[in-house]
Write an enzyme that holds these catalytic residues in place. Structure first.
Site, PDB file in Angstrom:
ATOM      1  CB  ALA A   1     -54.701 -11.374  -7.988  1.00 30.11           C
ATOM      2  CD  GLU A   2     -49.648 -12.081 -11.409  1.00 30.00           C
ATOM      3  OE1 GLU A   2     -49.465 -10.568 -12.922  1.00 30.00           O
ATOM      4  OE2 GLU A   2     -48.732 -11.690 -10.547  1.00 30.00           O
TER       5      GLU A   2
ATOM      6  CB  SER B   1     -57.279 -25.375   0.181  1.00 29.68           C
ATOM      7  OG  SER B   1     -56.458 -25.680   0.344  1.00 29.68           O
ATOM      8  CG  LEU B   2     -61.090 -21.909   3.227  1.00 26.25           C
ATOM      9  CD1 LEU B   2     -61.458 -21.142   3.961  1.00 26.25           C
ATOM     10  CD2 LEU B   2     -62.904 -22.827   3.438  1.00 26.25           C
TER      11      LEU B   2
ATOM     12  CD  GLU C   1     -63.900 -18.064  11.065  1.00 26.64           C
ATOM     13  OE1 GLU C   1     -63.228 -18.036  10.437  1.00 26.64           O
ATOM     14  OE2 GLU C   1     -65.075 -18.687  11.623  1.00 26.64           O
TER      15      GLU C   1
ATOM     16  CE  LYS D   1     -58.446 -17.199   1.713  1.00 19.46           C
ATOM     17  NZ  LYS D   1     -56.998 -17.397   1.730  1.00 19.46           N
TER      18      LYS D   1
ATOM     19  CE  LYS E   1     -63.974 -21.171   8.555  1.00 17.66           C
ATOM     20  NZ  LYS E   1     -63.309 -21.730  10.045  1.00 17.66           N
TER      21      LYS E   1
ATOM     22  CB  CYS F   1     -34.172  20.904  -8.945  1.00 17.20           C
ATOM     23  SG  CYS F   1     -35.985  20.988  -9.366  1.00 17.20           S
TER      24      CYS F   1
END
EC number: 6.5.1.2
Length: 684
Positions: free
Chosen positions: A46-47, A94-95, A118, A120, A293, A411
């Site tokens: 995403a970055e 690429s897309l 489709e 990815k 597509k 603990c």
């Protein structure tokens, strides 16, 4: 990073500054793209997408900077020198991506259907060449024109056939994606660490590295899979549609996706986008988007392509579920059964719709298996409402300041020494089960949960306040609470010291909860291994708490769905004095200790397995499960050949499609009600 300027430069100095800014941004894109394809990424997908879009926006504002060798004009990344170069018979592309339904609609408005949708696949592209049915070459995508020759490695991937069968053409170039299933990834990482290597960050990069191993025997260890998603050059094969091409590939023995669907209209495409946003984890592989597509091959040719991507296809990218952030610390929480669970304290990061600052690490062995160190940059995932999880470190970003996590000996809440409950247990526990505030608070929350007594006014804040204020020493006195008791608390009183509305509601809820079914009482006791399913089975067979106490381990274990482990855990729990005191106090307070005679519903579903998918109008998820089980049926979570009925509600998931595929009977909500009332005969 520099934002794209709004105005054109007015001086030579301005122009030089713009060129400098463009060059810095372009170099950063190139560096991260090369790491993505040829190394170990140090930022999330995403970055990178955001970085790439900023470069595109920069060039749109200043077209003079959009030179032919800009990263926005290129496909993939330059090939490494580890393998021989291979020139693809037909260029791989690429897309282009869209990130909102509005952007998706803009693309649909200018691109006529019908379409194919489709998934990815989050993997690594591969190019396969078959000549006269024989696999003669396999290559990575590389820069789209030249890739790396990985034929020997491809031949050890089980999904890639060496020889086609059926009516195959003289030549066909097949495009696909190599990936690792999420279920196989933890085992690979465990093996990696055992061999002294750095842990893998995620399945995608592990697949990419696996495909580039020098020794095919090492490739085998990565458990690589492959699915086809396109065709390139071909001789003697002229499909009219993309769908027809996929059918042909499948007939020749090549793997194609079971999730590909034809969409006649733009509305159907948007429906598919919305559907997969909620079902991203139904697939056998990682996926981060939906590819759309144009189905017609002739229309694809007419629409053409840019320098890097076809105009007849686009990828809708979903919001990220994986991001990177800093692991500031590892702390330990104590659950209702005393289990000590390490969790990551993170630099807050936005992922999958919310800001995350903590993530589970399961147990101390898992911390070692994942190879994470305090101070690492780590990859985390948050899938829908699931608790965020640390996947692994970005080991290449370490600077030497990181340190190992040391599991505490005591603990962190009550100071009692931690230990496994029995030899061989992976989990360590706090043995101070009665008095540890963390355990008691978690047990009170569990008692109040919908799966147990369903006490709406008793939440985390209220439970912890009742303990801290000394109102409750343990859960035994919960159903004896009075207004005078609640006046000692903060959560259930007003400023004048009188009981507030929440306190009055709590007392009313507690009174109502006393009449719950026996199985819910058993769940509320927090007996290890005794969840709703086992509790239902025990209550249905023995009818009363006294009968359960009188039963032997063998009798309990003989109950369907119980077995020896649950039976022994049940009996062991009642060996503890203060545990028995809880039951006695609840009974004295009027809590149900036996099911009324004759209350059992007719066993209309005895021996039947029912799966429910989607949203029903008159049942919640818990209610429909209870309705099935209370009539002797099994409420299963997945569809198989042994499933008797599949009930399909609104927004049903992939289980409905699986039912159709396996030919299992499908019911609507009305038919479910008939089945509950009268059994299979009522459906005749």
């Amino acid at each position: 990073m520099t934002e794209a300027p709004e105005n054109a430069p007015e001086t030579n100095d301005d122009l030089q500054d713009l060129h400098r800014e463009w060059d810095e941004l372009a170099q950063e894109v190139r560096r991260h793209r090369d790491l993505y394809y040829n190394g170990q990424p140090v930022i999330s997908d995403a970055e990178f997408d955001e970085l790439f879009r900023r470069l595109q926006a920069f060039e749109e504002a200043h077209p003079e900077l959009a030179v032919p060798d800009s990263p926005t004009m290129e496909v993939g990344a330059p090939v490494s020198d580890a393998f021989a170069d291979v020139t693809h018979l037909e260029r791989m592309m690429s897309l282009d991506n869209v990130f909102s339904t509005e952007e998706m609609q803009e693309w649909l408005d200018k691109t006529p259907g019908p379409y194919l949708t489709e998934l990815k696949i989050d993997g690594l592209s591969i190019d396969l060449v078959y000549e006269n049915g024989e696999l003669t070459r396999a290559a990575t995508r590389g820069d789209g024109r030249v890739g790396e020759d990985i034929t020997a490695n491809a031949k050890v991937i089980p999904d890639i056939p060496h020889t086609l069968h059926g009516d195959y053409p003289a030549l066909v170039e097949v495009r696909g994606e190599v990936f690792i299933r999420p279920e196989d990834f933890p085992e690979l990482n465990e093996q990696r660490i055992a061999e002294g290597g750095k842990p893998f960050a995620n399945p995608r990069n592990t697949a990419a590295g696996g495909l580039r191993q020098k020794n095919p025997e090492d490739v085998k260890k990565r458990k690589l899979r492959m699915i086809c998603h396109g065709i390139g050059a071909r001789e003697g094969f002229s499909p009219q549609t993309q769908h027809e091409a996929y059918e042909a590939l499948a007939s020749w023995g090549l793997p194609v996706s079971e999730y590909t669907k034809r969409a006649e209209t733009a509305e159907e495409v948007q429906e598919a986008v919305a559907y997969w946003a909620d079902h991203r984890h139904d697939a056998i592989h990682e996926m981060d988007g939906l590819v759309i597509k144009v189905d017609s091959i002739a229309a694809q040719r007419e629409l053409g392509a840019t320098s890097r991507a076809p105009r007849w296809a686009v990828a809708y990218k979903y919001p990220p579920e994986e991001v990177t952030t800093k692991l500031n610390d590892i702390a330990v929480s104590i659950g209702r059964t005393g289990r000590a669970t390490p969790f990551a304290v993170l630099e807050p990061v936005f992922v999958s719709g919310s800001t995350v600052s903590m993530a589970t690490l399961h147990n101390q062995h898992e911390v070692k298996r994942k190879g994470v160190l305090i101070g690492d940059t780590v990859v985390i995932r948050k899938a829908g409402e699931i608790i965020p999880e640390v996947l692994g470190p970005v080991a290449d970003l370490r600077d030497g300041s990181e340190r190992e996590f040391v599991f505490p000996e005591t603990c962190p809440v009550c100071g009692t020494e931690l230990a496994p409950a029995k030899e061989g247990d992976a989990d360590w526990r706090c043995p101070n089960t009665r008095s540890c505030p963390a355990q008691l608070g978690a047990r009170l929350e569990y008692i109040a949960s919908r799966g147990a007594f369903d006490i709406e006014a008793l939440g985390e804040k209220g439970a912890r306040d009742l303990i801290a204020s000394g109102v409750l020493e343990d859960e035994g006195c919960l159903f004896d609470l009075t207004e005078e008791d609640l006046k000692k608390s903060n959560a259930y009183t007003r400023k004048d010291g009188q009981v507030n509305a929440a306190g009055k509601k709590l007392l009313t809820n507690l009174e109502t909860a006393k009449d719950r079914d026996l199985w819910r009482v058993l769940v509320g006791l927090s007996i290890r291994h005794v969840g709703p399913t086992a509790a239902r089975a025990l209550a249905a067979r023995f009818k009363s708490m006294q009968a359960l106490l009188d039963a032997s381990v063998e009798d309990l274990a003989d109950t369907e769905g119980v077995g020896s482990i649950i039976a022994e855990s049940f009996k062991d729990w009642f060996e503890v004095d203060w545990h028995r005191d809880i039951v006695e106090k609840w009974a004295a307070a009027g809590v149900t200790m036996e099911d009324e005679a004759g209350e059992e519903l007719p066993q209309t579903l005895e021996g039947l397995t029912v799966v429910v998918t989607g949203t029903l109008e008159d049942f919640t998820r818990d209610e429909v499960k209870e309705a099935i089980m209370s009539r002797g049926g099994k409420a299963a979570g997945s569809v198989s050949k042994t499933t008797d009925y599949v009930v399909v509600g609104e927004n049903a998931g992939s289980k409905a499609a699986k039912a159709e595929e396996l030919g299992r009977p499908i019911l609507n909500e009305g038919q479910l009600k008939a089945l509950l009332d009268g059994g299979p005969e009522a459906l005749q």
